[in-house]
Design a protein around this motif. Structure first.
Motif, PDB file in Angstrom:
ATOM      1  N   ARG A  51       0.828  -1.204   0.000  1.00  0.00           N
ATOM      2  CA  ARG A  51       0.000   0.000   0.000  1.00  0.00           C
ATOM      3  C   ARG A  51       0.863   1.254   0.000  1.00  0.00           C
ATOM      4  O   ARG A  51       2.011   1.219   0.420  1.00  0.00           O
ATOM      5  CB  ARG A  51      -0.895   0.017   1.255  1.00  0.00           C
ATOM      6  CG  ARG A  51      -1.973  -1.037   1.246  1.00  0.00           C
ATOM      7  CD  ARG A  51      -3.144  -0.588   0.402  1.00  0.00           C
ATOM      8  NE  ARG A  51      -4.177  -1.607   0.335  1.00  0.00           N
ATOM      9  CZ  ARG A  51      -5.341  -1.556   1.013  1.00  0.00           C
ATOM     10  NH1 ARG A  51      -5.593  -0.542   1.800  1.00  0.00           N
ATOM     11  NH2 ARG A  51      -6.224  -2.516   0.885  1.00  0.00           N
ATOM     12  N   GLU A  54       3.228   2.274   3.067  1.00  0.00           N
ATOM     13  CA  GLU A  54       3.414   1.085   3.897  1.00  0.00           C
ATOM     14  C   GLU A  54       4.858   0.578   3.842  1.00  0.00           C
ATOM     15  O   GLU A  54       5.524   0.712   2.821  1.00  0.00           O
ATOM     16  CB  GLU A  54       2.474  -0.013   3.396  1.00  0.00           C
ATOM     17  CG  GLU A  54       2.531  -1.284   4.230  1.00  0.00           C
ATOM     18  CD  GLU A  54       1.595  -2.378   3.725  1.00  0.00           C
ATOM     19  OE1 GLU A  54       1.125  -3.133   4.565  1.00  0.00           O
ATOM     20  OE2 GLU A  54       1.346  -2.465   2.509  1.00  0.00           O
ATOM     21  N   ARG A 241       3.696  -5.128   7.908  1.00  0.00           N
ATOM     22  CA  ARG A 241       3.383  -6.481   7.444  1.00  0.00           C
ATOM     23  C   ARG A 241       4.671  -7.150   7.018  1.00  0.00           C
ATOM     24  O   ARG A 241       5.612  -6.484   6.600  1.00  0.00           O
ATOM     25  CB  ARG A 241       2.414  -6.449   6.263  1.00  0.00           C
ATOM     26  CG  ARG A 241       0.968  -6.130   6.659  1.00  0.00           C
ATOM     27  CD  ARG A 241       0.033  -6.350   5.482  1.00  0.00           C
ATOM     28  NE  ARG A 241       0.526  -5.704   4.299  1.00  0.00           N
ATOM     29  CZ  ARG A 241       0.674  -6.304   3.128  1.00  0.00           C
ATOM     30  NH1 ARG A 241       0.373  -7.576   2.965  1.00  0.00           N
ATOM     31  NH2 ARG A 241       1.142  -5.631   2.088  1.00  0.00           N
ATOM     32  N   LEU A 255       0.437  -9.742   9.422  1.00  0.00           N
ATOM     33  CA  LEU A 255       0.808  -8.585  10.231  1.00  0.00           C
ATOM     34  C   LEU A 255       2.093  -8.934  10.968  1.00  0.00           C
ATOM     35  O   LEU A 255       2.246 -10.061  11.445  1.00  0.00           O
ATOM     36  CB  LEU A 255      -0.295  -8.278  11.245  1.00  0.00           C
ATOM     37  CG  LEU A 255      -1.644  -7.871  10.635  1.00  0.00           C
ATOM     38  CD1 LEU A 255      -2.752  -7.986  11.676  1.00  0.00           C
ATOM     39  CD2 LEU A 255      -1.563  -6.451  10.101  1.00  0.00           C
TER      40      LEU A 255
ATOM     41  N   ASP B  82      -8.906  -8.929   5.832  1.00  0.00           N
ATOM     42  CA  ASP B  82      -7.667  -8.584   5.161  1.00  0.00           C
ATOM     43  C   ASP B  82      -6.751  -7.799   6.121  1.00  0.00           C
ATOM     44  O   ASP B  82      -7.227  -6.986   6.917  1.00  0.00           O
ATOM     45  CB  ASP B  82      -8.070  -7.731   3.946  1.00  0.00           C
ATOM     46  CG  ASP B  82      -6.895  -7.058   3.306  1.00  0.00           C
ATOM     47  OD1 ASP B  82      -6.181  -7.743   2.593  1.00  0.00           O
ATOM     48  OD2 ASP B  82      -6.697  -5.848   3.541  1.00  0.00           O
ATOM     49  N   GLU B  83      -5.452  -8.031   6.023  1.00  0.00           N
ATOM     50  CA  GLU B  83      -4.512  -7.385   6.947  1.00  0.00           C
ATOM     51  C   GLU B  83      -4.576  -5.860   6.888  1.00  0.00           C
ATOM     52  O   GLU B  83      -4.447  -5.177   7.897  1.00  0.00           O
ATOM     53  CB  GLU B  83      -3.080  -7.829   6.625  1.00  0.00           C
ATOM     54  CG  GLU B  83      -2.826  -9.276   6.970  1.00  0.00           C
ATOM     55  CD  GLU B  83      -1.929  -9.953   5.959  1.00  0.00           C
ATOM     56  OE1 GLU B  83      -1.238  -9.248   5.201  1.00  0.00           O
ATOM     57  OE2 GLU B  83      -1.939 -11.194   5.908  1.00  0.00           O
ATOM     58  N   HIS B  84      -4.791  -5.331   5.686  1.00  0.00           N
ATOM     59  CA  HIS B  84      -4.864  -3.876   5.568  1.00  0.00           C
ATOM     60  C   HIS B  84      -6.087  -3.325   6.304  1.00  0.00           C
ATOM     61  O   HIS B  84      -6.034  -2.240   6.882  1.00  0.00           O
ATOM     62  CB  HIS B  84      -4.894  -3.459   4.095  1.00  0.00           C
ATOM     63  CG  HIS B  84      -3.582  -3.667   3.410  1.00  0.00           C
ATOM     64  ND1 HIS B  84      -3.401  -4.617   2.447  1.00  0.00           N
ATOM     65  CD2 HIS B  84      -2.389  -3.070   3.594  1.00  0.00           C
ATOM     66  CE1 HIS B  84      -2.137  -4.586   2.037  1.00  0.00           C
ATOM     67  NE2 HIS B  84      -1.504  -3.660   2.722  1.00  0.00           N
ATOM     68  N   ILE B  86      -7.328  -4.649   8.986  1.00  0.00           N
ATOM     69  CA  ILE B  86      -6.962  -4.699  10.411  1.00  0.00           C
ATOM     70  C   ILE B  86      -6.060  -3.515  10.766  1.00  0.00           C
ATOM     71  O   ILE B  86      -6.245  -2.857  11.800  1.00  0.00           O
ATOM     72  CB  ILE B  86      -6.238  -6.029  10.750  1.00  0.00           C
ATOM     73  CG1 ILE B  86      -7.146  -7.231  10.464  1.00  0.00           C
ATOM     74  CG2 ILE B  86      -5.753  -6.042  12.184  1.00  0.00           C
ATOM     75  CD1 ILE B  86      -8.312  -7.406  11.405  1.00  0.00           C
ATOM     76  N   ILE B  87      -5.110  -3.203   9.904  1.00  0.00           N
ATOM     77  CA  ILE B  87      -4.203  -2.082  10.167  1.00  0.00           C
ATOM     78  C   ILE B  87      -5.017  -0.783  10.300  1.00  0.00           C
ATOM     79  O   ILE B  87      -4.800   0.012  11.223  1.00  0.00           O
ATOM     80  CB  ILE B  87      -3.147  -1.958   9.043  1.00  0.00           C
ATOM     81  CG1 ILE B  87      -2.169  -3.144   9.109  1.00  0.00           C
ATOM     82  CG2 ILE B  87      -2.381  -0.635   9.139  1.00  0.00           C
ATOM     83  CD1 ILE B  87      -1.259  -3.274   7.896  1.00  0.00           C
TER      84      ILE B  87
END
Lengths: 276, 234
Positions: A51, A54, A241, A255, B82-84, B86-87
């Motif tokens: 992202r 990120e 991540r 994560l 999805d991990e994003h 969660i972030i």
């Protein structure tokens, strides 16, 4: 939100390959070298997204394919198959469908790379300032004073006294050489930075200052980064991540706190327990 | 009471590959948290309370079940999202205060606490001012504000941790023994701040060992009896 980088099934081999490579290499086979034909399967189908803003960590031991992965993204190596879509100011670009000139443009203006070995990232035949100027010249900036001004600014930003900008990187310590590499990588304000074992081999106190610098730059400039390292401390401090690689294969991604506290794959469990 | 979190049949079993073993932390836990409520997780040590909080925060991957969070942008199953996603939720809506302070080394305590606010776009000066107010409210001595927390006492670190968790005003707050290392007066200040968060509408899920605090604060207690399940008492 669109990712800045979307990598699908990226594959890199050294050798011609055979029908058995798929079965005889990888994490389960515990080797990246095909015993049948001798081909090295450096990266076997890596997929991930990054992202905007990120930091993604790529963790694994030597030979896991993590450096090959970022080198493909920086066009140092060509993949044998797979795709990587880069979001170039809103325009999706299929990186490996570009011609050589277009790839050079991305590499010189939109990506920055910092290698473990400063000799790969810097030209030791010219001054520290010259290394930064070189990248700006590639980006068709030709105004001498403006280039010097930018080089001076970037060196100071990364903690090198501007008074030393005309010295060769030979005369710098390992930590300073990494700073010059970072300054050079930042010269054209790239949105994406690729860092390959940037703190490996440095004293811990120097490592700490380099990590602080990377985080500070990421926060101030909103950079996206792929950070390759075998050092879990680096992952813990930098990455939100993390991708874990073994024998050319991505065995786990998640994560960072989950990867470190509740690793799922046998190999990740082994890595994490070895670090404690 | 508006629901914020619905946990249904949540279980966690660790698989330890090298030992060829599995370890069940908790099994088949179900409960709901409402907005502006305080729920206490009570159970003996080793019955999976911290693991449960970590599964909700996604530091651990649950083995079965779901944890549906009613986020401002719709329902999210924290177990599988999805991990994003969660972030983003961690940044804006879900706070977690662990027993031990984990933070970037070499940063002042004020920066550690202000950091999540700055990440949300707050101006640095303003974020640091708010961090300073929160730390003061929790009773952290003023001369510590500009120092990195590495050399702080356990109680001081805990206040830094709590301040950081509270400052962004999360809608769900997961607290792992938030007052364990604090003296009575400091614990009272912490309770005051936690209560204010609840009064602002946060759902709070806390592991508490102090039974008098549980009686005083909890709207609901959730008792874990690992590995056979959980019992909810209202």
């Amino acid at each position: 939100m669109k990712p800045i980088l979307d990598v699908r099934n990226l594959r890199k081999t050294f050798g011609d390959g055979c029908e058995q490579c798929g079965r005889l290499t990888g994490a389960a086979a515990a080797t990246n070298r095909c015993p049948a034909c001798g081909t090295i399967v450096a990266v076997r189908g890596a997929s991930f997204t990054l992202r905007h803003g990120e930091i993604l960590g790529v963790m694994g031991e030597s030979g896991s394919g993590k450096s090959s992965l970022v080198r493909m993204l920086y066009f140092d190596e060509a993949p044998v198959s797979g795709s990587a879509v880069f979001d170039d100011k809103g325009t999706p670009v299929e990186m490996f469908a570009l011609n050589a000139a277009q790839q050079r443009r991305l590499r010189n203006t939109r990506f920055g790379m910092v290698y473990q070995n400063a000799h790969m990232g810097l030209n030791f035949g010219i001054s520290a300032g010259g290394n930064i100027a070189e990248r700006l010249l590639l980006n068709e900036q030709a105004h001498y004073e403006k280039i010097r001004e930018r080089a001076r600014y970037l060196l100071e930003r990364t903690g090198i006294a501007a008074a030393r900008m005309d010295e060769s990187p030979h005369r710098f310590s390992g930590g300073m050489q990494q700073r010059v590499q970072i300054a050079r990588a930042l010269a054209t304000d790239p949105p994406l930075l690729l860092l390959d074992e940037v703190t490996t081999g440095l004293d811990v106190s120097v490592q700490a200052r380099i990590l602080d610098l990377i985080l500070e730059l990421q926060e101030a400039l909103g950079l996206s980064m792929v950070v390759v390292t075998h050092d879990m401390g680096v992952i813990r401090q930098l990455a939100t991540r993390t991708l874990v690689m073994k024998n050319g294969e991505v065995v786990e991604q998640g994560l960072t706190d989950q990867i470190l506290e509740d690793p799922q794959h046998a190999y990740t469990q082994q890595l994490v327990s070895a670090a404690l | 009471m508006d629901g914020i979190l619905d946990v249904a049949g949540l279980s966690k079993t660790f698989t330890l590959h090298e030992r060829g073993a599995t370890l069940c932390a908790f099994e088949d836990v179900s409960f709901s948290l409402g907005a502006g409520s305080f729920s206490a997780l009570v159970a003996p040590s080793g019955s999976g309370k911290s693991s449960l909080l970590k599964c909700i925060y996604r530091t651990y991957l649950a083995s079965a079940g779901s944890a549906t969070f009613r986020s401002q942008h719709g329902d999210v199953n924290l177990v599988s999202a999805d991990e994003h996603a969660i972030i983003e939720l961690r940044r804006r809506e879900i706070g977690y205060v662990s027993q031990f302070l984990h933070c970037l080394p070499r940063q002042s305590c004020l920066d550690v606490v202000a950091r999540p606010l700055i990440a949300l776009g707050a101006n640095r000066v303003e974020a640091r001012a708010r961090a300073s107010e929160m730390l003061e409210a929790l009773g952290l001595p003023a001369h510590l504000l500009e120092l990195p927390p590495a050399t702080f006492s356990g109680g001081e670190k805990q206040r830094v941790n709590l301040a950081r968790g509270l400052l962004t005003g999360p809608r769900l707050l997961l607290l792992d023994e938030p007052t364990a290392s604090l003296d009575a007066q400091s614990a009272e200040r912490a309770v005051e701040q936690i209560t204010q968060a609840r009064n602002r509408g946060a759902a709070i899920l806390a592991i508490l060992h102090d039974s008098s605090l549980v009686r005083r604060l909890a709207d609901q207690t959730i008792a874990l009896r690992a590995p056979v399940g959980a019992r909810t008492e209202n």
